[in-house]
Write a protein that holds these residues in place. Structure first.
Motif, mmCIF file in Angstrom:
data_model
loop_
_atom_site.group_PDB
_atom_site.id
_atom_site.type_symbol
_atom_site.label_atom_id
_atom_site.label_comp_id
_atom_site.label_asym_id
_atom_site.label_seq_id
_atom_site.Cartn_x
_atom_site.Cartn_y
_atom_site.Cartn_z
ATOM 1 N N ARG A 92 -6.835 2.047 3.634
ATOM 2 C CA ARG A 92 -6.477 0.636 3.717
ATOM 3 C C ARG A 92 -5.259 0.437 4.613
ATOM 4 O O ARG A 92 -5.192 -0.547 5.384
ATOM 5 C CB ARG A 92 -6.183 0.092 2.311
ATOM 6 N N ILE A 128 -6.345 0.437 8.172
ATOM 7 C CA ILE A 128 -6.988 -0.829 8.557
ATOM 8 C C ILE A 128 -5.930 -1.890 8.859
ATOM 9 O O ILE A 128 -6.012 -2.607 9.870
ATOM 10 C CB ILE A 128 -7.935 -1.299 7.434
ATOM 11 N N GLU A 129 -4.923 -1.998 7.981
ATOM 12 C CA GLU A 129 -3.884 -3.007 8.188
ATOM 13 C C GLU A 129 -3.042 -2.676 9.421
ATOM 14 O O GLU A 129 -2.622 -3.581 10.160
ATOM 15 C CB GLU A 129 -2.990 -3.099 6.955
ATOM 16 N N LEU A 151 0.821 -1.209 0.000
ATOM 17 C CA LEU A 151 0.000 0.000 0.000
ATOM 18 C C LEU A 151 0.858 1.264 0.000
ATOM 19 O O LEU A 151 0.500 2.280 -0.611
ATOM 20 C CB LEU A 151 -0.933 -0.008 1.214
ATOM 21 N N ARG A 183 -7.746 6.668 -0.574
ATOM 22 C CA ARG A 183 -8.241 5.280 -0.502
ATOM 23 C C ARG A 183 -7.168 4.339 0.016
ATOM 24 O O ARG A 183 -7.421 3.501 0.889
ATOM 25 C CB ARG A 183 -8.701 4.836 -1.894
ATOM 26 N N PHE A 184 -5.941 4.482 -0.506
ATOM 27 C CA PHE A 184 -4.852 3.620 -0.050
ATOM 28 C C PHE A 184 -4.481 3.918 1.407
ATOM 29 O O PHE A 184 -4.136 2.997 2.166
ATOM 30 C CB PHE A 184 -3.631 3.794 -0.953
#
Length: 416
Positions: free
Chosen positions: A197, A200-201, A177, A193-194
């Motif tokens: 993510r 979240i990770e 990412l 958007r990235f």
């Protein structure tokens, strides 16, 4: 005169014959005593002084063989392992080792996998066998059972492999990412958007590391060193607060009741974490607009009353084969769903260790498509304090105990 002489001669001859017969009988008797018999081959070879005492206190299984491969001495553990049967050593590789050692006097050692007696599962018994000469005629065989050590080592190895895999997934995702963010530096929408993510990770990685720390702590610490009476209503309120946001997002109602004036004995932080894990799982694995119930009650038990805490959901349920493994570390019933909800596969393992270290137990009832009920049984504070201080032995990978469905008590208090 002739008659008397004849009688005297006859008496002399009879005396001589009697003496000869007695002497021959004595010689035959002495020879028979020196001749080895079947019984003497098994019992007459006397162990060197002190050896019998030493063998009786050894933890290893001990077998002493004579020059005819007959068993002179064998410990009860050797019989239990099936090494000795009918006065003979029943394991051919060990018998061959004993013969080789008797021939050249060298000490030999080997590890073997033996079939386990009395089971139809074909499980192997891992042993380490060591053979050494004992005097000029005897051979000593010592056998150590390595089965449990092998099992623990396998558990440890699997744990390290699982941790490495679980850590690799979010770390690899973060790396990819970050590269995507750099490539999309001129596209603000893609960067946003990235970045989402990546967050979240990062959260998943943080949760995994924290649960690894929690699992290590509950396995190594003694929770009863800082034990105190803990109100059940306080534990329930904390567990609900922990997942209030997730429940609100899915419009899941959490209903709690029956915990007034109930107290358990233990470590507040660990008990709150265990109950919180159950409630969080119930919310994560339940469909939207369903209900999660938390109920408590006092039940009688030998040695003191116990408090039962049950968490019931209307989720996907657990199959019978999965119920045998759900308390294993990193085991997931639905891996794809678990990763989508941020699950690490350690929550139920933490629950098992916390409850067991507090002198209680956790049981589960579940049916696919009908939901699940997890029930904690913990010693009540006060009269059951002594019971809670008796720690049971923990199995690294012990499975859950299945039980009948827990009937929840009425839930008058509804917490959205």
């Amino acid at each position: 005169m002739d008659v008397n002489a004849a009688v005297a001669a006859a008496a002399a001859i009879a005396g001589v014959l009697t003496g000869v017969i007695a002497m021959l009988a004595f010689r035959w008797s002495e020879r028979d005593q020196k001749r080895p018999t079947r019984t003497s081959l098994h019992t007459d070879p006397v162990l060197p002084p002190g050896v019998d005492t030493v063998l009786s206190v050894l933890r290893s299984s001990a077998v002493v063989l004579d020059e005819a491969d007959a068993v002179v001495k064998a410990s009860s553990a050797a019989y239990a392992l099936g090494l000795v049967r009918g006065g003979k050593l029943a394991v051919e590789p060990m018998l061959q080792m004993a013969r080789d050692t008797r021939r050249d006097g060298e000490i030999r050692q080997v590890e073997l996998d033996l079939p386990r007696r009395g089971t139809g599962r074909g499980e192997a018994l891992a042993v380490s066998a060591r053979v050494a000469p004992l005097g000029s005629r005897l051979v000593l065989l010592l056998v150590e059972d390595l089965t449990e050590a092998r099992r623990i080592e396998a558990v440890r190895r699997d744990f390290v492999a699982n941790v490495s895999h679980e850590l690799k997934t979010p770390v690899g995702a973060l790396s990819l990412l970050s590269e995507a963010v750099m490539d999309a530096s001129d596209d603000p929408e893609a960067v946003q958007r990235f970045a989402g993510r990546m967050q979240i990770e990062a959260t998943r990685l943080t949760n995994l590391v924290q649960e690894l720390i929690d699992l290590s702590r509950v396995q190594n610490d003694d929770p009863l060193e800082d034990a105190e009476p803990v109100g059940v209503d306080e534990l329930v309120a904390e567990a609900i607060d922990r997942c209030r946001h997730q429940a609100g997002t899915k419009q899941i109602t959490i209903a709690a009741g029956g915990m007034a004036d109930l107290h358990v004995w233990g470590n507040r932080g660990q008990l709150a974490a265990a109950l919180g894990n159950l409630v969080e799982n119930a919310v994560n694995y339940s469909p939207a607009r369903t209900r999660v119930g938390i109920a408590a009650r006092r039940v009688g038990a030998p040695g003191g009353d116990m408090i039962e805490l049950a968490v019931t959901d209307q989720g996907i349920g657990i199959s019978d084969k999965d119920k045998e493994r759900i308390f294993e570390r990193f085991y997931r019933v639905d891996p794809a769903r678990s990763r989508a909800t941020g699950g690490t596969g350690l929550g139920l393992a933490i629950v098992k260790h916390v409850v067991a270290s507090h002198g209680g137990e956790v049981t589960v009832w579940s049916a696919e498509g009908q939901g699940s009920t997890f029930t904690l049984r913990l010693p009540e504070a006060g009269a059951a304090r002594d019971r809670a201080q008796q720690h049971p032995d923990l199995e690294d990978e012990a499975g859950p105990t299945d039980s009948s469905p827990y009937e929840p008590l009425p839930a008058p208090e509804v917490l959205p």
